[in-house]
Every structure is written in structure tokens, then in C-alpha cells.
Design an enzyme around this catalytic site. Sequence first.
Site, PDB file in Angstrom:
ATOM      1  N   GLY A 153      10.839  -2.974   5.603  1.00 15.23           N
ATOM      2  CA  GLY A 153      10.083  -4.240   5.565  1.00 15.23           C
ATOM      3  C   GLY A 153       9.629  -4.547   4.140  1.00 15.23           C
ATOM      4  CG  HIS A 154       6.726  -2.013   2.267  1.00 16.37           C
ATOM      5  ND1 HIS A 154       6.661  -0.852   2.995  1.00 16.37           N
ATOM      6  CD2 HIS A 154       5.488  -2.556   2.326  1.00 16.37           C
ATOM      7  CE1 HIS A 154       5.447  -0.697   3.482  1.00 16.37           C
ATOM      8  NE2 HIS A 154       4.707  -1.716   3.101  1.00 16.37           N
ATOM      9  CD  GLN A 166      -6.014  -3.861   2.382  1.00 14.22           C
ATOM     10  OE1 GLN A 166      -5.870  -4.316   1.256  1.00 14.22           O
ATOM     11  NE2 GLN A 166      -5.058  -3.946   3.301  1.00 14.22           N
ATOM     12  NE  ARG A 217      -3.157   1.267   9.593  1.00  9.46           N
ATOM     13  CZ  ARG A 217      -3.490   0.260   8.760  1.00  9.46           C
ATOM     14  NH1 ARG A 217      -2.788  -0.859   8.766  1.00  9.46           N
ATOM     15  NH2 ARG A 217      -4.511   0.376   7.933  1.00  9.46           N
ATOM     16  CD  GLN A 268       7.090 -14.360  10.961  1.00  8.45           C
ATOM     17  OE1 GLN A 268       8.202 -14.700  10.518  1.00  8.45           O
ATOM     18  NE2 GLN A 268       6.852 -14.231  12.261  1.00  8.45           N
ATOM     19  CG  MET A 328      -1.898  -1.191   1.181  1.00  7.82           C
ATOM     20  SD  MET A 328      -3.405  -0.918   2.111  1.00  7.82           S
ATOM     21  CE  MET A 328      -2.756  -0.694   3.740  1.00  7.82           C
ATOM     22  N   GLY A 329       2.156   1.108  -0.332  1.00  7.55           N
ATOM     23  CA  GLY A 329       3.052   2.273  -0.391  1.00  7.55           C
ATOM     24  C   GLY A 329       3.478   2.719   0.993  1.00  7.55           C
ATOM     25  CD  GLN A 353      -1.845  -9.055   3.980  1.00  8.38           C
ATOM     26  OE1 GLN A 353      -2.682  -8.175   4.085  1.00  8.38           O
ATOM     27  NE2 GLN A 353      -0.584  -8.801   3.697  1.00  8.38           N
TER      28      GLN A 353
END
Length: 287
Positions: free
Chosen positions: A44-45, A69, A195, A156, A38-39, A161
Site C-alpha cells: 500500500g505504501h 497521533q 497493523r 484512500q 509510519m514505516g 485522514q
Amino acid sequence: MKNRSANQPAVISTVAELRWAVRAAKASGGSVGLVPTMGALHAGHLSLVSQSKRDCDFTVVTIFVNPMQFGPGEDYDRYPRDLQKDQELLAPHKVDLVFAPSREEMYRPGHATHVEVDQVADRWEGAIRPGHFRGVATVVLKLFNAAEPDRAYFGQKDYQQSVVIRRMTTDLDLPIEIGVCPIVRDADGLALSSRNAYLSTDERNRGLSLSRSLRAAEGLVASGTRDTKSIEAAMRKILSAAPVEMEYAAVVDPDTLLPVDRVERAAVALAAARVGGTRLIDNTILR
Ligand code: AMP
């Protein structure tokens, strides 16, 4: 294709362009890796991107804040969006393509089809965020259909998810290998999340109780505790001392996500809490 400076990956915004580019890559014999995001990208991404680059010839990163979502009252409107910065972060990784569609491109007027994964999507995040996994499964299937990847990479960090996506991939006979990459954390232990940008210093300090509770669970298992009630009690104590508003702290089966009484084979400790207005989730595999 939108303007870009040197080294930045090509950004496309239509499914037609994505299909065309991926099919061209496959026609020359390349394998395709997909990294859905989601940008508001962070390390992590980028670890998923690196894994895809190691495994595949052609890597597509998708950036789409998927309205389906998010529940009513959640942070869809204020979710951080900065495509320019994301492109800069991706530049050193030399990804082949960024797919950043508009909401209208992904959901045409009259859109009425959804993917429901039962059982593994019901508890934990699914119970607290009704409709969340329906939105996730629907958008991921749409991205799989548009990009036709050989492999797709998930973190993870969002353990449930990853289980939901694996279930959907198996159940719908999708010819895609699902890779799940380890959780990337800040030096203080907080799992990276887009977040985290919402957290004040005090909230961040309290949010560290999630990873601390998971380390405690690991410690108990390492020293021979098998009974999950004691492990969960230790986790809850740490969360309530922080304090954070605990949503769940549970030890579950890694495949079914059902609670287990004892940690005999691998189990997963899941934690979710609200800190101020921000929800944080984290987990660890207990062996
Ligand atoms: P998101 O942009 O939050 O939807 O995340 C996109 C992908 O990155 C998902 O598969 C996440 O599980 C993964 N991800 C997010 N945070 C982390 C992290 N700290 N470590 C590893 N993977 C992550």
C-alpha cells in the site's frame, strides 16, 4: 547520512538535511513528491511511492511513528519499526531520499503548537480516537514545511485522514497538490495495514468481514438500493456475524463525512472494528 548498502536510498534524520536536499533538487528544476508514512512498509505504501515517482522528479519518503497521533493505551510502543527492512523494500523503487527523524528532532522540548481541523475531523476516527487528527495534521504540516513538496501522496485506506489533509491544505493556502491513491488489498480482500501484523489467523479471518461488508454495500448500490439504512444494516449484519466488535459502519458524504440518507451521488461506506486487540478500518466509494 547513515550507512547504507548499494541501491538503498539515502536516509537522513534532520530537518536541516531534508531542507537542504530538497532545495538542491528544486534548484535544478525538479518537482518534489512527498510520501509520509509510519514505516513497516507494505505494498500500500509502495503504491504511493510509485505514484510519486511517476509524477515527480524527486521523491521523499518519510518514516516517523508520530507519538502525537496515538492516544493513551494505543499501540505506540508496540507499533512495528524496522528501518532496515523498509530501506530494502524501497530500494527497487529508487526513491531519492528517506527522512527518518527521531522523536526529539520532530518535537523539540517545549513544543506547544498544534493544528486543529474542525468538522471533518470530528466524527468516526476523530470521535473514537480523540486528538488523533490533531496529531496527524500537526505532523503532516511540519513535514510539508520541512520538505516543501509540490505534491504529497496519501492512501484512500485512511479516507477520513485524506479529507482532513485536503481541508488543512486548502484552509492554510498550502501550495501542495494532494494525491489520494486507491486501497491496496491482499488477495483475500483484507486492506493492507502495518497493523495486520498483530492479527492471529483466526482474527485475520474475522477481520475479512470488513471488506466483505463493503463489497455487500457496493452490491446493494449496484442493484439499485439507495436507502442507507438498508445498506448499513447489511454491513452490520456481516460484521456481527464474524464476529468483530463493530465501532462504526456508515454511509457518508465523500466531502463532509456527514451521514447521508440516500446514495444519490457518490457516497463513501466506512467501516471500523476491533478484532481481538487490533483496530481495523476500511472503506469504499459507492457510485
Ligand atoms: P501509515 O504508515 O499507516 O501512516 O500510512 C502511510 C500512508 O499509506 C497513508 O497515507 C495511508 O493511507 C497509506 N496506506 C496505508 N495502507 C494503505 C493501503 N492498503 N493502500 C493504500 N494506501 C495505504
